[in-house]
Design a protein around this motif. Structure first.
Motif, mmCIF file in Angstrom:
data_model
loop_
_atom_site.group_PDB
_atom_site.id
_atom_site.type_symbol
_atom_site.label_atom_id
_atom_site.label_comp_id
_atom_site.label_asym_id
_atom_site.label_seq_id
_atom_site.Cartn_x
_atom_site.Cartn_y
_atom_site.Cartn_z
ATOM 1 N N TYR A 28 0.918 -1.117 -0.055
ATOM 2 C CA TYR A 28 -0.096 0.042 0.089
ATOM 3 C C TYR A 28 0.822 1.234 0.028
ATOM 4 O O TYR A 28 2.200 1.093 0.031
ATOM 5 C CB TYR A 28 -0.732 -0.008 1.101
ATOM 6 C CG TYR A 28 -0.240 -0.061 2.535
ATOM 7 C CD1 TYR A 28 0.033 -1.356 3.211
ATOM 8 C CD2 TYR A 28 -0.027 0.988 3.418
ATOM 9 C CE1 TYR A 28 0.781 -1.197 4.371
ATOM 10 C CE2 TYR A 28 0.707 1.029 4.582
ATOM 11 C CZ TYR A 28 1.019 0.014 5.118
ATOM 12 O OH TYR A 28 1.579 -0.087 6.259
ATOM 13 N N GLN A 29 0.140 2.297 -0.225
ATOM 14 C CA GLN A 29 0.879 3.684 0.006
ATOM 15 C C GLN A 29 0.485 4.240 1.269
ATOM 16 O O GLN A 29 -0.519 4.224 1.682
ATOM 17 C CB GLN A 29 0.365 4.604 -1.343
ATOM 18 C CG GLN A 29 0.908 3.969 -2.703
ATOM 19 C CD GLN A 29 0.363 4.950 -3.809
ATOM 20 O OE1 GLN A 29 0.973 6.066 -3.979
ATOM 21 N NE2 GLN A 29 -0.588 4.547 -4.451
ATOM 22 N N ALA A 30 1.542 4.998 1.827
ATOM 23 C CA ALA A 30 1.516 5.528 3.079
ATOM 24 C C ALA A 30 0.158 6.436 3.375
ATOM 25 O O ALA A 30 -0.388 6.811 4.072
ATOM 26 C CB ALA A 30 2.558 5.987 3.625
ATOM 27 N N GLU A 31 0.135 7.161 2.171
ATOM 28 C CA GLU A 31 -1.158 8.162 2.000
ATOM 29 C C GLU A 31 -2.451 7.406 1.953
ATOM 30 O O GLU A 31 -3.473 8.260 2.228
ATOM 31 C CB GLU A 31 -0.950 9.220 1.081
ATOM 32 C CG GLU A 31 0.485 9.934 0.759
ATOM 33 C CD GLU A 31 1.537 9.022 0.072
ATOM 34 O OE1 GLU A 31 1.391 7.894 -0.006
ATOM 35 O OE2 GLU A 31 2.736 9.790 0.031
ATOM 36 N N THR A 32 -2.446 6.245 1.286
ATOM 37 C CA THR A 32 -3.863 5.862 1.130
ATOM 38 C C THR A 32 -3.861 4.157 1.856
ATOM 39 O O THR A 32 -3.851 3.226 1.113
ATOM 40 C CB THR A 32 -4.191 5.498 -0.150
ATOM 41 O OG1 THR A 32 -3.296 4.918 -0.960
ATOM 42 C CG2 THR A 32 -4.568 7.011 -0.741
ATOM 43 N N PRO A 33 -3.683 4.014 3.174
ATOM 44 C CA PRO A 33 -3.258 2.835 3.933
ATOM 45 C C PRO A 33 -4.716 1.930 3.502
ATOM 46 O O PRO A 33 -4.455 0.825 3.896
ATOM 47 C CB PRO A 33 -3.217 3.018 5.285
ATOM 48 C CG PRO A 33 -4.074 4.394 5.514
ATOM 49 C CD PRO A 33 -3.448 5.281 4.161
ATOM 50 N N ASP A 34 -5.943 2.258 3.205
ATOM 51 C CA ASP A 34 -6.833 1.516 3.204
ATOM 52 C C ASP A 34 -7.105 0.975 1.707
ATOM 53 O O ASP A 34 -7.876 0.071 1.503
ATOM 54 C CB ASP A 34 -8.400 2.549 3.371
ATOM 55 C CG ASP A 34 -8.284 3.651 2.206
ATOM 56 O OD1 ASP A 34 -7.185 4.227 2.091
ATOM 57 O OD2 ASP A 34 -9.518 3.995 2.173
ATOM 58 N N LYS A 35 -6.228 1.442 0.865
ATOM 59 C CA LYS A 35 -6.315 0.815 -0.518
ATOM 60 C C LYS A 35 -5.047 -0.099 -0.562
ATOM 61 O O LYS A 35 -3.844 0.273 -0.774
ATOM 62 C CB LYS A 35 -6.129 1.860 -1.499
ATOM 63 C CG LYS A 35 -7.455 2.867 -1.366
ATOM 64 C CD LYS A 35 -7.279 3.932 -2.690
ATOM 65 C CE LYS A 35 -8.681 4.832 -2.505
ATOM 66 N NZ LYS A 35 -9.874 4.061 -2.379
ATOM 67 N N ARG A 36 -5.238 -1.374 -0.679
ATOM 68 C CA ARG A 36 -4.025 -2.192 -0.416
ATOM 69 C C ARG A 36 -4.311 -3.434 -1.591
ATOM 70 O O ARG A 36 -5.234 -3.833 -1.842
ATOM 71 C CB ARG A 36 -4.135 -2.979 1.112
ATOM 72 C CG ARG A 36 -3.607 -2.004 2.098
ATOM 73 C CD ARG A 36 -4.063 -2.659 3.447
ATOM 74 N NE ARG A 36 -3.493 -1.972 4.342
ATOM 75 C CZ ARG A 36 -2.460 -2.065 5.485
ATOM 76 N NH1 ARG A 36 -1.800 -2.963 5.300
ATOM 77 N NH2 ARG A 36 -2.476 -1.117 6.179
ATOM 78 N N LEU A 37 -3.139 -3.727 -2.204
ATOM 79 C CA LEU A 37 -2.825 -4.793 -2.923
ATOM 80 C C LEU A 37 -2.581 -6.092 -2.292
ATOM 81 O O LEU A 37 -1.339 -5.854 -1.934
ATOM 82 C CB LEU A 37 -1.959 -4.414 -4.295
ATOM 83 C CG LEU A 37 -1.909 -5.438 -5.303
ATOM 84 C CD1 LEU A 37 -3.382 -5.576 -5.987
ATOM 85 C CD2 LEU A 37 -1.029 -5.398 -6.301
ATOM 86 N N ILE A 38 -3.293 -6.984 -1.877
ATOM 87 C CA ILE A 38 -2.673 -8.121 -1.424
ATOM 88 C C ILE A 38 -2.714 -9.573 -2.451
ATOM 89 O O ILE A 38 -3.458 -9.767 -3.108
ATOM 90 C CB ILE A 38 -3.870 -8.554 -0.229
ATOM 91 C CG1 ILE A 38 -3.749 -7.249 0.628
ATOM 92 C CG2 ILE A 38 -3.461 -9.878 0.295
ATOM 93 C CD1 ILE A 38 -4.961 -7.594 1.851
ATOM 94 N N ILE A 39 -1.393 -9.932 -2.307
ATOM 95 C CA ILE A 39 -1.227 -11.079 -3.228
ATOM 96 C C ILE A 39 -0.879 -12.268 -2.329
ATOM 97 O O ILE A 39 0.131 -12.194 -1.644
ATOM 98 C CB ILE A 39 -0.056 -10.793 -4.357
ATOM 99 C CG1 ILE A 39 -0.364 -9.427 -5.130
ATOM 100 C CG2 ILE A 39 0.287 -12.055 -5.077
ATOM 101 C CD1 ILE A 39 0.691 -9.226 -6.404
ATOM 102 N N ASN A 40 -1.796 -13.287 -2.368
ATOM 103 C CA ASN A 40 -1.396 -14.420 -1.772
ATOM 104 C C ASN A 40 -0.968 -15.387 -2.821
ATOM 105 O O ASN A 40 -1.362 -15.833 -3.720
ATOM 106 C CB ASN A 40 -2.470 -15.128 -1.041
ATOM 107 C CG ASN A 40 -2.903 -14.248 -0.149
ATOM 108 O OD1 ASN A 40 -2.297 -14.368 1.105
ATOM 109 N ND2 ASN A 40 -3.872 -13.589 0.076
ATOM 110 N N GLY A 41 0.455 -16.010 -2.671
ATOM 111 C CA GLY A 41 0.891 -16.994 -3.672
ATOM 112 C C GLY A 41 1.192 -18.196 -2.973
ATOM 113 O O GLY A 41 1.548 -18.326 -1.778
ATOM 114 N N THR A 42 0.977 -19.294 -3.786
ATOM 115 C CA THR A 42 1.201 -20.467 -3.406
ATOM 116 C C THR A 42 2.054 -21.503 -4.577
ATOM 117 O O THR A 42 1.444 -21.221 -5.639
ATOM 118 C CB THR A 42 0.061 -21.381 -2.901
ATOM 119 O OG1 THR A 42 -0.792 -20.422 -2.029
ATOM 120 C CG2 THR A 42 0.098 -22.830 -2.586
#
Lengths: 436, 232
Positions: free
Chosen positions: B108-122
């Motif tokens: 995420y960007q510090a200015e927009t902590p509620d906008k997150r890109l989450i990647i789960n990899g297996t």
């Protein structure tokens, strides 16, 4: 069908053949290849002005450089011109989003788009974040009822500017002997057109230095290719790939050793030609258009068309590409394409290219018989008809465009409007050479 | 005259006064590396450089049965103030030391902590799954720039191993190669480096000192220099 989302992905300074799907075995671009496999490639696509800011100003206003006023990077855009973000916001329901490099001199992107990731001067620090922010936005808004127009400005392979000494050399010189897979030099490497301002940067390079430079350019292209893949995958994984128009292009090309040059700003193919692919799975046929000449200003016209917005106002040279994408039979299209920069104007048709420098020096290439542009025919006899034809097309162009006439601190824009354009209007573009 | 090896060109200025941390730990133990991230700013005619600190990366390693778990926090200023928080699980791999089996990236960007890109990899049977959707075939070991400093620390034999990298745990890049180790000299000190090349990779160098500590990682305009190393 609902309005499509529109994702406009642009790289910076990518040679038009730096794509593996186009037969270049020195570079691997599986994600660009995927767009090409699903969409329409326009293989005769040209930058409106092969320098960053002017080309981008044309993308976002639909106007040529002489019209929007950005004739080279330092010149600010006409503040009164609406840009694509403002236009779609005013005339459509689209959310207009921007991530990454903007670089339209004199205009703050935040006044035109919702910015989700700011630009940074180096692609190595910007692009991965710009693509991630785009992916985050797509995933978050996949179920929105309003469509989005998402413009993603990837900066690489522009970082090659910093390994050839524009801002001081960096990179890993001295490393070249350790690498076994450097690409060959281009076929026109020895047809030297290196300008004086490049000689102190790259004039001393060995052939291995050049090959390493090209190697680095290709690795940077691959880097943005992976980032394009993230955006594409995110659209696909969120069920948006069939309702999203994807436009991929570059602002201009890159010297890449052709004519022993680096960078951009000239009208030989390596810098003027750009890749252009438009895809929308299930809606746009896969194919390749290699017979129509496309200008960078056609991209905003196409975006407005698909967004059901009126055309950007007072555009004189732009045309929507939608008829090609819908395979219309009766398309009337320009027979040549024109580009311009601060020192020259160029025109090419299906065989010849004229580059008319304001200095009076001219270049004429026969692209059918000399695709590598190794032989300047400007002083050769027997081409008066070609020169006359090009002069006529340029006169029509000069009589059609609406030149920028706002404040001009340097006088350069006044000079182009009052001297270059007036000269072209009189059909004098080739007069000196024809008569000499 | 610039006598800096090519691998370290971008941090030639920093090398004039660089002192590695005093501590030494074995990188196959529970330990933590802290790097400062530098961005090349200018090269002077004498070959020295100015570099600008733009962030930090902290990598904590915990031994697990048949592998390790890594916890990573990287903060850097690019187009935004970006924060990467990641957990990576690896399994021992005779070809490259360790190969990634699972990861989670929270970006995420510090200015927009509620906008997150989450990647789960297996990784399952030579297939990389990202967020249970995108699948990449990978019949080679899998690593990334946050794991390689550890995986390479005890590598002494020449390498020519193809592998897959998950750049920043986001971008899957196959056909990667590691070359080395190669010996280089800096200010009279012998170092050894591994060179990473491949699709979408400008040569990256992992540079170790005589105590096998990964003191520099050099990309092109970006570099990491080791500021702290500790047992945890």
């Amino acid at each position: 069908m609902s309005q499509p989302n529109i994702v406009f992905i642009h790289t910076d300074q990518q040679h038009h053949l730096a794509i593996s799907a186009y037969g270049n075995s020195d570079v691997s671009t599986p994600n660009m290849d995927r767009l090409i496999a699903e969409g329409m490639s326009f293989r005769q696509s040209y930058s409106a002005n092969p320098v960053c800011c002017p080309a981008r100003a044309s993308w976002y206003t639909g106007r040529m450089s002489v019209e929007h006023g950005v004739i080279s990077n330092p010149f600010p855009i006409d503040p009164n011109l609406p840009d694509l973000g403002q236009w779609l916001t005013a005339h459509t329901d689209y959310n207009c989003i921007y991530s990454g490099k903007w670089h339209v001199t004199g205009r703050d992107v935040a006044n035109s788009f919702d910015v989700i990731y700011d630009r940074h001067p180096y692609g190595e620090l910007q692009d991965s974040g710009a693509a991630r922010a785009a992916a985050q936005y797509i995933a978050e808004h996949a179920n929105d009822t309003r469509p989005f127009f998402l413009s993603v400005g990837l900066l690489n392979p522009h970082d090659c500017c910093y390994v050839c000494g524009v801002n001081g050399p960096v990179g890993k010189y001295g490393l070249e002997p350790q690498l076994s897979d450097l690409p060959d030099l281009p076929g026109n490497f020895d047809s030297v057109l290196m300008p004086p301002n490049q000689k102190h940067r790259v004039g001393h390079w060995s052939e291995t230095d050049w090959r390493y430079y090209i190697y680095q350019c290709y690795r940077m292209v691959e880097t943005v290719d992976a980032q394009i893949g993230l955006i594409y995958d995110t659209l696909e994984n969120n069920g948006l790939i069939e309702n999203t128009l994807i436009i991929f292009t570059a602002d201009h090309g890159e010297g890449s050793g052709h004519h022993r040059r680096v960078l951009k700003g000239f009208f030989e193919e390596e810098a003027w030609a750009v890749p252009l692919v438009i895809s929308q799975r299930g809606s746009i046929p896969n194919g390749q258009n290699d017979s129509h000449f496309i200008s960078g200003v056609d991209i905003p016209a196409t975006i407005c068309d698909y967004a059901s917005a009126p055309p950007l106002p007072e555009t004189t040279y732009a045309n929507s590409l939608r008829p090609f994408l819908e395979e219309h039979d009766d398309i009337t299209w320009r027979e040549s394409v024109i580009g311009e920069n601060a020192s020259a104007i160029a025109i090419r048709d299906d065989q010849y290219k004229s580059i008319l420098y304001d200095s009076g020096q001219h270049t004429l290439y026969d692209l059918s018989n000399d695709p590598l542009e190794k032989h300047n025919l400007a002083s050769e006899p027997g081409f008066d008809d070609v020169k006359h034809k090009h002069a006529t097309h340029l006169a029509e162009y000069a009589n059609t465009v609406i030149p920028y006439s706002g404040p001009d601190k340097t006088g350069e824009r006044d000079r182009i409007r009052e001297e270059r354009m007036e000269n072209l209007k009189q059909g004098n573009g080739w007069t000196e050479e024809v008569g000499s | 005259m610039n006598i800096i090896p090519a691998e370290l060109n971008a941090i030639a200025g920093q090398l004039q006064n660089y002192d590695a941390p005093e501590q030494t730990v074995q990188l196959d133990s529970n330990c933590k590396l802290t790097y400062e991230i530098l961005q090349w700013a200018k090269t002077h005619p004498d070959g020295l450089t100015d570099d600008r600190p733009i962030g930090t990366v902290e990598i904590s390693r915990y031994n697990k049965e048949n592998g390790a778990e890594y916890q990573i926090v990287e903060k850097r200023n690019g187009g935004g103030r970006e924060i990467y928080e990641a957990t990576v699980t690896t399994a021992r791999d005779e070809r490259i030391g360790e190969s990634i089996t699972n990861w989670k990236l929270d970006w995420y960007q510090a200015e927009t902590p509620d906008k997150r890109l989450i990647i789960n990899g297996t990784v399952r049977e030579s297939t990389i799954e990202m967020n249970a959707d995108k699948k990449h075939l990978a019949d080679t070991p899998i690593s990334c720039q946050w794991i390689l400093p550890f995986a390479l620390a005890n590598q002494t034999a020449p390498m020519d191993e193809a592998f897959t990298t998950i750049d920043e745990l986001t971008y899957c890049k196959t056909d990667q190669l590691l070359h080395g180790p190669a010996q280089i000299e800096v200010r009279g000190q012998s170092l050894f480096s591994f060179r990473h090349t491949g699709y979408g990779t400008l040569p990256i160098h992992y540079v170790f000192d005589s105590q096998r500590r990964p003191i520099f990682v050099t990309f092109t305009l970006l570099s990491w220099i080791l500021r702290d190393i500790e047992s945890i």
